[in-house]
Design a protein around this motif. Structure first.
Motif, PDB file in Angstrom:
ATOM      1  N   SER A  82      30.120  79.739 -65.589  1.00 41.86           N
ATOM      2  CA  SER A  82      30.299  78.103 -65.537  1.00 41.86           C
ATOM      3  C   SER A  82      30.203  77.496 -66.967  1.00 41.86           C
ATOM      4  O   SER A  82      30.592  76.646 -67.333  1.00 41.86           O
ATOM      5  N   ASP A  94      36.397  75.622 -61.537  1.00 40.49           N
ATOM      6  CA  ASP A  94      36.249  76.305 -60.202  1.00 40.49           C
ATOM      7  C   ASP A  94      34.815  76.838 -60.207  1.00 40.49           C
ATOM      8  O   ASP A  94      34.002  76.779 -59.385  1.00 40.49           O
ATOM      9  N   SER A  97      32.149  73.809 -60.221  1.00 37.12           N
ATOM     10  CA  SER A  97      32.177  73.180 -58.687  1.00 37.12           C
ATOM     11  C   SER A  97      31.311  74.095 -57.761  1.00 37.12           C
ATOM     12  O   SER A  97      30.396  73.370 -57.121  1.00 37.12           O
ATOM     13  N   LYS A  98      31.309  75.557 -57.798  1.00 34.35           N
ATOM     14  CA  LYS A  98      30.927  76.094 -56.882  1.00 34.35           C
ATOM     15  C   LYS A  98      29.260  76.281 -57.286  1.00 34.35           C
ATOM     16  O   LYS A  98      28.492  76.033 -56.417  1.00 34.35           O
ATOM     17  N   PHE A 100      27.638  73.850 -58.617  1.00 33.73           N
ATOM     18  CA  PHE A 100      27.063  72.478 -58.344  1.00 33.73           C
ATOM     19  C   PHE A 100      26.772  72.417 -56.883  1.00 33.73           C
ATOM     20  O   PHE A 100      25.780  71.776 -56.354  1.00 33.73           O
ATOM     21  N   ARG A 101      27.622  72.767 -56.013  1.00 36.31           N
ATOM     22  CA  ARG A 101      27.565  72.847 -54.695  1.00 36.31           C
ATOM     23  C   ARG A 101      26.326  73.549 -53.976  1.00 36.31           C
ATOM     24  O   ARG A 101      25.574  73.287 -53.360  1.00 36.31           O
ATOM     25  N   GLU A 102      25.890  74.725 -54.849  1.00 32.58           N
ATOM     26  CA  GLU A 102      25.108  75.841 -54.462  1.00 32.58           C
ATOM     27  C   GLU A 102      23.715  75.136 -54.883  1.00 32.58           C
ATOM     28  O   GLU A 102      22.805  75.341 -54.403  1.00 32.58           O
ATOM     29  N   GLY A 104      22.813  72.024 -56.399  1.00 32.02           N
ATOM     30  CA  GLY A 104      22.738  70.705 -56.431  1.00 32.02           C
ATOM     31  C   GLY A 104      22.883  70.094 -57.941  1.00 32.02           C
ATOM     32  O   GLY A 104      22.876  70.540 -58.721  1.00 32.02           O
ATOM     33  N   GLU A 105      22.988  68.644 -57.789  1.00 28.69           N
ATOM     34  CA  GLU A 105      23.092  67.819 -58.931  1.00 28.69           C
ATOM     35  C   GLU A 105      22.097  67.902 -60.096  1.00 28.69           C
ATOM     36  O   GLU A 105      22.283  68.233 -61.148  1.00 28.69           O
TER      37      GLU A 105
END
Length: 188
Positions: A82, A94, A97-98, A100-102, A104-105
């Motif tokens: 990333s 890409d 975003s993966k 971020f989803r894993e 958290g913000e």
């Protein structure tokens, strides 16, 4: 022959060791807030008062005792994908975003800050600090650019340091000068 005394702060050492061992940012904060006071300076070594371990030995054992302080290996790979590549390479949307989803913000933003990355540019891997932390602490003790030192006392700059670096680092800088956050006059 007498040994030279070296100033070592448990707070600064735990921050350095946290980077070296790959602790997540909240873990470094937890270590400093809850465990720094458990270390005592004995013959230039910070020793844990209950276990007798040096601060380095204690930090190395935390992967077993506190696994929540570490990112899982598969997440570390995603962090590399990333944010790595330096400012000249393309941002991998890409992978970001993966990640971020894993995580958290909040964790994502802390990792981005650690890497020196921004939403539109990559950063570089944070390197663990060396013994420079000890030297830095010695310099900060009497430095005229330390706003908590007697020679550099400046309330306005103290506020700027707290605002820009955060309370934890500002507390360590103030402590290095023999002062504290909220002091009304310099210590002599």
């Amino acid at each position: 022959m007498p040994r030279e005394f070296i100033y070592r702060s448990a707070e600064l050492e735990l921050d350095r060791l946290g980077i070296q061992h790959g602790w997540v940012p909240p873990a470094k904060k937890e270590a400093v807030e809850h465990f720094a006071k458990s270390f005592k300076l004995v013959d230039n070594d910070l020793i844990h008062m209950e276990t007798g371990e040096t601060i380095e030995e204690w930090a190395a054992k935390q992967k077993i005792h506190r696994p929540h302080w570490f990112l899982p290996d598969e997440v570390i790979d995603k962090v590399d994908a990333s944010f790595a590549g330096g400012s000249k390479s393309r941002v991998n949307i890409d992978a970001r975003s993966k990640l971020f989803r894993e995580v958290g913000e909040v964790q994502f933003n802390q990792l981005m800050l650690q890497w020196g990355a921004t939403p539109i540019k990559n950063g570089t891997r944070p390197e663990p600090q060396t013994g420079a932390t000890v030297e830095q602490a010695k310099v900060l003790k009497n430095a005229s650019n330390n706003p908590w030192s007697p020679t550099g006392w400046n309330l306005t700059k103290q506020g700027e340091v707290v605002k820009s670096l955060g309370m934890d680092k500002a507390t360590a800088i103030a402590k290095a000068a023999g002062s504290y956050i909220g002091a009304t006059r310099p210590t002599t």
